[in-house]
Design a protein around this motif. Structure first.
Motif, mmCIF file in Angstrom:
data_model
loop_
_atom_site.group_PDB
_atom_site.id
_atom_site.type_symbol
_atom_site.label_atom_id
_atom_site.label_comp_id
_atom_site.label_asym_id
_atom_site.label_seq_id
_atom_site.Cartn_x
_atom_site.Cartn_y
_atom_site.Cartn_z
ATOM 1 N N PHE A 14 27.376 13.413 26.014
ATOM 2 C CA PHE A 14 26.482 13.103 24.913
ATOM 3 C C PHE A 14 25.073 13.619 25.204
ATOM 4 O O PHE A 14 24.614 13.648 26.355
ATOM 5 C CB PHE A 14 26.432 11.594 24.670
ATOM 6 C CG PHE A 14 27.730 11.011 24.162
ATOM 7 C CD1 PHE A 14 28.271 11.445 22.963
ATOM 8 C CD2 PHE A 14 28.399 10.039 24.878
ATOM 9 C CE1 PHE A 14 29.468 10.915 22.488
ATOM 10 C CE2 PHE A 14 29.591 9.494 24.420
ATOM 11 C CZ PHE A 14 30.134 9.942 23.221
ATOM 12 N N ASN A 15 24.406 14.020 24.137
ATOM 13 C CA ASN A 15 22.986 14.387 24.193
ATOM 14 C C ASN A 15 22.704 15.530 25.159
ATOM 15 O O ASN A 15 21.655 15.583 25.794
ATOM 16 C CB ASN A 15 22.138 13.161 24.556
ATOM 17 C CG ASN A 15 20.703 13.296 24.070
ATOM 18 O OD1 ASN A 15 20.442 13.936 23.044
ATOM 19 N ND2 ASN A 15 19.764 12.711 24.789
ATOM 20 N N THR A 51 26.202 11.367 16.358
ATOM 21 C CA THR A 51 27.330 11.074 17.243
ATOM 22 C C THR A 51 27.274 11.919 18.508
ATOM 23 O O THR A 51 27.510 11.420 19.615
ATOM 24 C CB THR A 51 28.658 11.314 16.502
ATOM 25 O OG1 THR A 51 28.691 10.521 15.310
ATOM 26 C CG2 THR A 51 29.836 10.926 17.374
ATOM 27 N N ARG A 53 24.687 12.998 19.925
ATOM 28 C CA ARG A 53 23.624 12.467 20.792
ATOM 29 C C ARG A 53 24.033 11.158 21.470
ATOM 30 O O ARG A 53 23.299 10.635 22.310
ATOM 31 C CB ARG A 53 22.353 12.249 19.974
ATOM 32 C CG ARG A 53 21.687 13.521 19.491
ATOM 33 C CD ARG A 53 20.250 13.275 19.070
ATOM 34 N NE ARG A 53 20.113 12.362 17.955
ATOM 35 C CZ ARG A 53 19.914 12.729 16.686
ATOM 36 N NH1 ARG A 53 19.844 14.032 16.386
ATOM 37 N NH2 ARG A 53 19.770 11.838 15.731
ATOM 38 N N GLY A 54 25.149 10.590 21.055
ATOM 39 C CA GLY A 54 25.577 9.309 21.595
ATOM 40 C C GLY A 54 24.865 8.130 20.978
ATOM 41 O O GLY A 54 24.876 7.029 21.542
ATOM 42 N N GLU A 55 24.270 8.325 19.801
ATOM 43 C CA GLU A 55 23.452 7.286 19.168
ATOM 44 C C GLU A 55 24.140 6.621 17.981
ATOM 45 O O GLU A 55 23.566 5.723 17.368
ATOM 46 C CB GLU A 55 22.117 7.893 18.717
ATOM 47 C CG GLU A 55 21.263 8.408 19.860
ATOM 48 C CD GLU A 55 20.031 9.166 19.378
ATOM 49 O OE1 GLU A 55 19.879 9.313 18.140
ATOM 50 O OE2 GLU A 55 19.236 9.614 20.226
ATOM 51 N N LYS A 59 31.194 5.309 19.275
ATOM 52 C CA LYS A 59 31.186 6.442 20.202
ATOM 53 C C LYS A 59 32.618 6.898 20.473
ATOM 54 O O LYS A 59 33.446 6.106 20.946
ATOM 55 C CB LYS A 59 30.532 6.048 21.528
ATOM 56 C CG LYS A 59 29.016 5.991 21.496
ATOM 57 C CD LYS A 59 28.464 5.800 22.895
ATOM 58 C CE LYS A 59 26.944 5.760 22.894
ATOM 59 N NZ LYS A 59 26.385 5.603 24.245
#
Length: 334
Positions: A14-15, A51, A53-55, A59
């Motif tokens: 992520f991110n 998604t 970015r993991g935000e 998840k």
């Protein structure tokens, strides 16, 4: 054909876009209740960015292939599937997997396209027209003659909400825009007037402008994709017994509300998370897409031009959406 190699965008962390790559994977085999779609276009959605970015509130397990709501041709079906058949052109509301040459989707969330709707137009519909329809019809219970305020109107969901509100009987459609020069494009889609949602004192200026253009009535229905200070102004612009639907927080701040507002004005504040409808009320989505497809067949909807990127250039597609430089719906085309 299933089991052979296919190409797909894979997210390994992520991110960190340096950990995203196009990879070769086995083409999956549809299980009971599933459809395999040969992807012709996949929309690049704001939720895909969040998604990755993991935000996002949900998840996916890493690694995964992003891409909600691709369109394409049914390549194979699970053993119990009779909703669609091989060769059908479909919109497949998969949660993930669209950034690929092939994608699995639940059969119950796969919709056969009318002949009048091409793949790029169907990709423009994806995750935009269903969200807008649910906000207006299911959550806000739009009535003929209602005055509707659409905030975030230049985005995909906003453009869809403007057109659907007009086509489904709204008496007045007011749009929130960052500046007045964005209004003409929305007027062509059916908007009657605008309110600027940039600047200072939005808590007052949005309310004052909405009251001005509605003759003091206020908005019977508000569809809000922005949140933050825009929400603070919009909730003060809701008419007596009006309905405000929270769809997102594109400005970044999740607002809070003193509950004397709903009490004193008899207004409703509700939210919309469209994925839950696909899981819990698939028959409502059937009704939604039947209605949207019929409007499209009648020529009542104007779709955005596509800004298409090859699968290998997924990063350019994300950047075009993120920078808001695209002047059409951003698509990935395998």
């Amino acid at each position: 054909m299933t089991g052979a190699a296919m190409r797909a965008v894979r997210v390994f962390a992520f991110n960190d876009r340096s950990k995203v790559a196009v990879c070769d994977l086995p083409t999956p085999t549809p299980q009971p209740g599933e459809v395999l779609v040969e992807v012709k276009a996949a929309p690049v959605n704001y939720v895909d960015l969040v998604t990755m970015r993991g935000e996002y509130q949900f998840k996916p397990e890493l690694p995964y292939t992003p891409g909600k709501g691709p369109v394409g041709v049914v390549a194979a079906v699970g053993p119990d599937v009779d909703r669609v058949t091989i060769g059908d052109r479909v919109l497949a509301m998969a949660e993930y997997g669209g950034y690929a040459e092939y994608c699995l989707a639940p059969a119950a969330q796969t919709y056969r396209l009318p002949d009048e709707v091409g793949f790029f137009d169907a990709a423009d519909m994806s995750l935009a027209y269903d969200t807008a329809w649910m906000a207006l019809i299911d959550r806000a219970r739009l009535q003929a003659g209602d005055r509707v305020l659409v905030l975030g109107a230049t985005g995909a969901v906003g453009r869809a909400a403007v057109q659907l509100a007009r086509a489904l009987g709204a008496g007045q459609v007011v749009v929130g825009v960052s500046s007045a020069d964005r209004f003409p494009e929305l007027r062509r889609l059916g908007a009657d007037d605008y309110v600027e949602v940039a600047g200072d004192r939005l808590r007052d200026t949005i309310r004052d402008r909405v009251l001005e253009v509605t003759g003091g009535h206020g908005a019977d229905v508000v569809v809000d994709m922005l949140g933050g200070d825009v929400f603070d102004g919009a909730v003060r612009a809701v008419a007596w017994r009006g309905r405000l639907v929270v769809v997102g927080f594109a400005t970044g701040r999740i607002p809070t509300l003193k509950m004397n507002y709903p009490l004193l004005k008899n207004i409703e504040i509700s939210g919309l998370q469209i994925s839950d409808y696909r899981k819990r009320l698939p028959e409502r989505l059937d009704e939604c897409f039947t209605n949207v497809f019929e409007l499209a067949k009648r020529g009542a909807l104007t779709f955005q031009p596509a800004e298409a990127f090859p699968l290998d250039e997924w990063h350019r597609g994300l950047e075009a959406l993120e920078s808001r430089s695209a002047r059409g719906r951003v698509l990935l085309v395998p």
